[in-house]
Design a protein around this motif. Structure first.
Motif, PDB file in Angstrom:
ATOM      1  N   MET A 130       0.694  -1.060   0.172  1.00  0.00           N
ATOM      2  CA  MET A 130       0.145   0.044  -0.056  1.00  0.00           C
ATOM      3  C   MET A 130       0.948   1.420   0.021  1.00  0.00           C
ATOM      4  SD  MET A 130      -2.939  -0.217   2.462  1.00  0.00           S
ATOM      5  CE  MET A 130      -4.584  -1.766   2.498  1.00  0.00           C
ATOM      6  N   ALA A 131       1.250   2.236  -1.140  1.00  0.00           N
ATOM      7  CA  ALA A 131       2.207   3.126  -1.319  1.00  0.00           C
ATOM      8  C   ALA A 131       2.026   4.770  -0.774  1.00  0.00           C
ATOM      9  CB  ALA A 131       2.000   3.137  -3.320  1.00  0.00           C
ATOM     10  N   HIS A 132      -0.218   4.268  -0.741  1.00  0.00           N
ATOM     11  CA  HIS A 132      -0.211   5.263   0.000  1.00  0.00           C
ATOM     12  C   HIS A 132      -0.007   5.404   1.666  1.00  0.00           C
ATOM     13  CE1 HIS A 132      -4.541   3.354   1.301  1.00  0.00           C
ATOM     14  NE2 HIS A 132      -3.963   2.271   0.082  1.00  0.00           N
ATOM     15  N   VAL A 133      -0.249   4.473   2.739  1.00  0.00           N
ATOM     16  CA  VAL A 133      -0.174   4.541   3.890  1.00  0.00           C
ATOM     17  C   VAL A 133       1.426   4.795   3.910  1.00  0.00           C
ATOM     18  CG1 VAL A 133      -0.179   2.679   5.670  1.00  0.00           C
ATOM     19  CG2 VAL A 133      -1.840   2.670   4.333  1.00  0.00           C
ATOM     20  N   ASN A 134       2.258   4.260   2.751  1.00  0.00           N
ATOM     21  CA  ASN A 134       4.253   4.911   3.642  1.00  0.00           C
ATOM     22  C   ASN A 134       3.883   5.608   3.003  1.00  0.00           C
ATOM     23  OD1 ASN A 134       4.261   2.294   4.576  1.00  0.00           O
ATOM     24  ND2 ASN A 134       5.015   1.232   1.664  1.00  0.00           N
ATOM     25  N   ARG A 135       2.886   6.527   2.127  1.00  0.00           N
ATOM     26  CA  ARG A 135       3.661   8.635   1.032  1.00  0.00           C
ATOM     27  C   ARG A 135       2.875   8.792   2.711  1.00  0.00           C
ATOM     28  NH1 ARG A 135       0.780   7.232  -2.938  1.00  0.00           N
ATOM     29  NH2 ARG A 135      -0.687   8.121  -2.302  1.00  0.00           N
ATOM     30  N   ASP A 136       1.417   8.359   3.253  1.00  0.00           N
ATOM     31  CA  ASP A 136       1.078   9.015   4.461  1.00  0.00           C
ATOM     32  C   ASP A 136       1.385   9.156   5.941  1.00  0.00           C
ATOM     33  OD1 ASP A 136      -0.057  10.906   2.562  1.00  0.00           O
ATOM     34  OD2 ASP A 136      -1.764   9.290   2.144  1.00  0.00           O
ATOM     35  N   LYS A 137       2.197   8.174   5.879  1.00  0.00           N
ATOM     36  CA  LYS A 137       2.505   7.807   6.890  1.00  0.00           C
ATOM     37  C   LYS A 137       2.577   8.985   8.230  1.00  0.00           C
ATOM     38  CE  LYS A 137       5.254   4.367   7.583  1.00  0.00           C
ATOM     39  NZ  LYS A 137       7.243   4.174   7.456  1.00  0.00           N
ATOM     40  N   LYS A 138       3.310   9.703   7.937  1.00  0.00           N
ATOM     41  CA  LYS A 138       3.261  10.770   8.932  1.00  0.00           C
ATOM     42  C   LYS A 138       2.316  11.594   9.501  1.00  0.00           C
ATOM     43  CE  LYS A 138       5.949  15.141   9.768  1.00  0.00           C
ATOM     44  NZ  LYS A 138       7.139  16.393   9.454  1.00  0.00           N
ATOM     45  N   LYS A 139       1.459  11.940   8.172  1.00  0.00           N
ATOM     46  CA  LYS A 139      -0.036  11.799   8.307  1.00  0.00           C
ATOM     47  C   LYS A 139      -0.736  11.286   9.436  1.00  0.00           C
ATOM     48  CE  LYS A 139      -2.474  12.695   4.612  1.00  0.00           C
ATOM     49  NZ  LYS A 139      -3.403  13.562   3.671  1.00  0.00           N
ATOM     50  N   LEU A 140      -0.513   9.777   8.940  1.00  0.00           N
ATOM     51  CA  LEU A 140      -1.705   9.025   9.546  1.00  0.00           C
ATOM     52  C   LEU A 140      -0.815   8.430  10.984  1.00  0.00           C
ATOM     53  CD1 LEU A 140      -1.911   6.675   6.640  1.00  0.00           C
ATOM     54  CD2 LEU A 140      -3.484   8.208   7.677  1.00  0.00           C
ATOM     55  N   LEU A 141       0.125   8.752  10.733  1.00  0.00           N
ATOM     56  CA  LEU A 141       0.642   8.387  12.539  1.00  0.00           C
ATOM     57  C   LEU A 141      -0.432   9.324  13.823  1.00  0.00           C
ATOM     58  CD1 LEU A 141       3.726   7.361  12.025  1.00  0.00           C
ATOM     59  CD2 LEU A 141       1.816   5.672  13.053  1.00  0.00           C
ATOM     60  N   SER A 142       0.336  11.098  12.784  1.00  0.00           N
ATOM     61  CA  SER A 142      -0.606  11.477  13.508  1.00  0.00           C
ATOM     62  C   SER A 142      -1.859  11.764  14.223  1.00  0.00           C
ATOM     63  CB  SER A 142      -0.420  13.123  12.842  1.00  0.00           C
ATOM     64  OG  SER A 142      -0.630  14.140  13.529  1.00  0.00           O
ATOM     65  N   ARG A 143      -2.843  11.368  13.162  1.00  0.00           N
ATOM     66  CA  ARG A 143      -3.964  10.946  13.651  1.00  0.00           C
ATOM     67  C   ARG A 143      -4.544   9.482  14.203  1.00  0.00           C
ATOM     68  NH1 ARG A 143      -7.884  13.309  10.552  1.00  0.00           N
ATOM     69  NH2 ARG A 143      -7.903  14.186   8.738  1.00  0.00           N
ATOM     70  N   VAL A 144      -3.452   8.782  14.555  1.00  0.00           N
ATOM     71  CA  VAL A 144      -3.424   7.744  15.417  1.00  0.00           C
ATOM     72  C   VAL A 144      -2.965   7.798  16.962  1.00  0.00           C
ATOM     73  CG1 VAL A 144      -1.929   5.244  15.945  1.00  0.00           C
ATOM     74  CG2 VAL A 144      -2.892   5.570  13.771  1.00  0.00           C
ATOM     75  N   ARG A 145      -1.724   9.065  16.994  1.00  0.00           N
ATOM     76  CA  ARG A 145      -1.630   9.340  18.132  1.00  0.00           C
ATOM     77  C   ARG A 145      -2.572  10.089  18.518  1.00  0.00           C
ATOM     78  NH1 ARG A 145       3.025  10.178  14.670  1.00  0.00           N
ATOM     79  NH2 ARG A 145       4.872   9.111  15.757  1.00  0.00           N
ATOM     80  N   ARG A 146      -3.604  11.165  17.664  1.00  0.00           N
ATOM     81  CA  ARG A 146      -4.998  12.387  18.517  1.00  0.00           C
ATOM     82  C   ARG A 146      -6.059  11.380  18.680  1.00  0.00           C
ATOM     83  NH1 ARG A 146      -6.171  14.773  13.790  1.00  0.00           N
ATOM     84  NH2 ARG A 146      -4.439  15.521  14.434  1.00  0.00           N
TER      85      ARG A 146
END
Length: 90
Positions: free
Chosen positions: A1-17
């Motif tokens: 899943m390239a989009h998950v890797n590409r957006d990792k920083k943004k997604l991790l921020s949401r996970v932390r939220r």
């Protein structure tokens, strides 16, 4: 899943939220908060999780359905998303 890797920083921020919202919910329960405060924390946690889900789903649709050239793969991915949404909306 390239989009998950590409957006990792943004997604991790949401996970932390999400984690922060769940931690706040736990604290409210530990502190014997009234039910309205607990309900507000539950709603906030659900909203944070929903935002994460929509972010990943949007990338998945764009990359693995809309841009997919192989019709069989598009059909399979579409069916997977439909099943996911059926479970998610219960």
């Amino acid at each position: 899943m390239a989009h998950v890797n590409r957006d990792k920083k943004k997604l991790l921020s949401r996970v932390r939220r999400v984690a922060g919202q769940v931690a706040a919910l736990e604290q409210a329960l530990q502190a014997d908060a009234d039910c309205s405060a607990v309900l507000i924390q539950i709603a906030a946690a659900k909203g944070a999780m929903h935002s994460l889900m929509m972010e990943v789903l949007t990338g998945h649709l764009a990359e693995h359905v809309v841009a997919e050239r192989d019709e069989a793969v598009r059909i399979r991915e579409t069916a997977t998303i439909v099943e996911l949404l059926r479970g998610y909306t219960k």
